[in-house]
Design an enzyme around this catalytic site. Sequence first.
Site, PDB file in Angstrom:
ATOM      1  N   GLY A 204       0.684  -1.244   0.016  1.00  0.00           N
ATOM      2  CA  GLY A 204      -0.047  -0.037  -0.053  1.00  0.00           C
ATOM      3  C   GLY A 204       0.938   1.233  -0.179  1.00  0.00           C
ATOM      4  O   GLY A 204       2.094   1.112  -0.225  1.00  0.00           O
ATOM      5  N   ASN A 205       0.418   2.486   0.132  1.00  0.00           N
ATOM      6  CA  ASN A 205       1.053   3.549   0.204  1.00  0.00           C
ATOM      7  C   ASN A 205       0.590   4.512   1.523  1.00  0.00           C
ATOM      8  O   ASN A 205      -0.630   4.402   1.944  1.00  0.00           O
ATOM      9  CB  ASN A 205       1.228   4.309  -0.885  1.00  0.00           C
ATOM     10  CG  ASN A 205      -0.146   4.648  -1.691  1.00  0.00           C
ATOM     11  OD1 ASN A 205      -0.937   5.470  -1.079  1.00  0.00           O
ATOM     12  ND2 ASN A 205      -0.439   4.145  -2.778  1.00  0.00           N
ATOM     13  N   ARG A 206       0.975   5.759   1.491  1.00  0.00           N
ATOM     14  CA  ARG A 206       0.695   6.682   2.773  1.00  0.00           C
ATOM     15  C   ARG A 206      -0.321   7.541   2.267  1.00  0.00           C
ATOM     16  O   ARG A 206      -0.520   8.464   3.233  1.00  0.00           O
ATOM     17  CB  ARG A 206       2.031   7.212   3.035  1.00  0.00           C
ATOM     18  CG  ARG A 206       2.976   6.562   4.055  1.00  0.00           C
ATOM     19  CD  ARG A 206       4.202   6.947   4.306  1.00  0.00           C
ATOM     20  NE  ARG A 206       4.184   8.398   4.493  1.00  0.00           N
ATOM     21  CZ  ARG A 206       5.161   9.160   4.955  1.00  0.00           C
ATOM     22  NH1 ARG A 206       6.120   9.223   4.253  1.00  0.00           N
ATOM     23  NH2 ARG A 206       5.092  10.463   5.290  1.00  0.00           N
ATOM     24  N   ALA A 272      -3.431   8.013  -5.255  1.00  0.00           N
ATOM     25  CA  ALA A 272      -1.938   7.591  -5.162  1.00  0.00           C
ATOM     26  C   ALA A 272      -2.093   6.141  -5.604  1.00  0.00           C
ATOM     27  O   ALA A 272      -2.535   5.307  -4.814  1.00  0.00           O
ATOM     28  CB  ALA A 272      -1.336   7.537  -3.897  1.00  0.00           C
TER      29      ALA A 272
END
Length: 407
Positions: A204-206, A272
């Site tokens: 995943g990402n932030r 994102a």
Amino acid sequence: MVVGVGGGIAAYKSCAIIRSFTEDGHHVRVIPTESALEFVGRATFEALSGNPVHTGVFTDVPQVPHVRLGQEADLVVIAPATADLMARAAGGRADDLLTATLLTARCPVVFAPAMHTEMWEHPATVANVATLRDRGAVVIKPASGRLTGKDTGAGRLPEPEEIVGLASLLLERAEALPQDLVGRRIVVSAGGTREPLDPVRFLGNRSSGKQGYAIARLAAQRGAQVTLVAGYTSGLDAPAAVDVVDVKTAEDMRVAVAKHASACDAVIMAAAVADFRPTTVVASKIKKGADEPNSIGLTRNADILAGLVQSRTSGEIDASTVIVGFAAETGDADGDVLSYAREKLRRKGCDLLVVNAVGEGKAFEVDHNDGWLLGADGSESALEHGSKALMASRVLDSLAPRLAEAR
Ligand code: CTP
């Protein structure tokens, strides 16, 4: 600042709004209507605001409160605004302290309506809302969902954070929020995608989703019909008056964006999106031990933004669709943020690119942002430092005239 409270069941939510404004350092005067006090007691409003609370014009007469409170306010927020209160405001009545205050206020005025769907849709209310907007007030579109009892439909008061956010934006932006997106259909993607590795793990990402949600929320409040294709966020509530399509992976997002982009005026890719996914999704949880993997094979995901531009070129989506991308960039030894962003704009082929400098606590998971807005027409403007709502409003300021031209 004045917080006006109308007499509806949603009056209890005004307490959270008042608290939030006082915590932000505002001097708040609460002016309920007589009927609002049927729902929340005067003592509650006085304790929360730290100021006396009156409903009529004959208290404290030497202070001339019916004139002074409106004249001195930098912002008036009415939440909830009932159908009756908006009718009285639209009619220019001054039959209690709140409506008198509205007549003397020269600052931005925000109405946050809450009522049953039938009342919201009644031609009388529709005409009153139009009158108030014509005179420069912001009338927030209500949320859809559970009303009093078992009813559902448009008319629910938006969440207190959403009302406080919009009201604060008016102060920060120091100009009105125009209704310049009426009749436009806009798709916004937001949040991060998650690419599964096994049933419990993912890449995943932030991304918090805050920037994309702010754009979706404001586009709706400027009159657009908005579809928000939402990945994972830091637990954000759905914005009022926005259709939300939840997605998990980059591929889910691509499919949902493509579906909705075929019938819209603009697509804003604030999400994102993961560039890669694990090549193999293992059906059962990966265990430690002899068979444990020591690397993860990755496969490139489709570039949704570039794909949209291609679909526009090939005629799958309308040639007039305006496509907006985001770029999160860090500079390095070979180039600065802007030079990488210009290159990205050329590579992706979109019409507008919103550029954020990231790293060192900037952009991700924070509430404030700054950056640049680059146009395929060569235009470049700096986006001043401010809240993500302010940034969203600047992006829409630039988008609205492009949509008018594209028609
Ligand atoms: N984007 C997309 N599909 C992807 C990756 C990104 O649509 N698979 C979109 C994002 O939503 C954003 C824009 O492309 O609007 C730029 O995202 P960014 O991550 O900065 O760009 P990348 O193409 O991933 O470029 P790079 O990582 O090489 O800088």
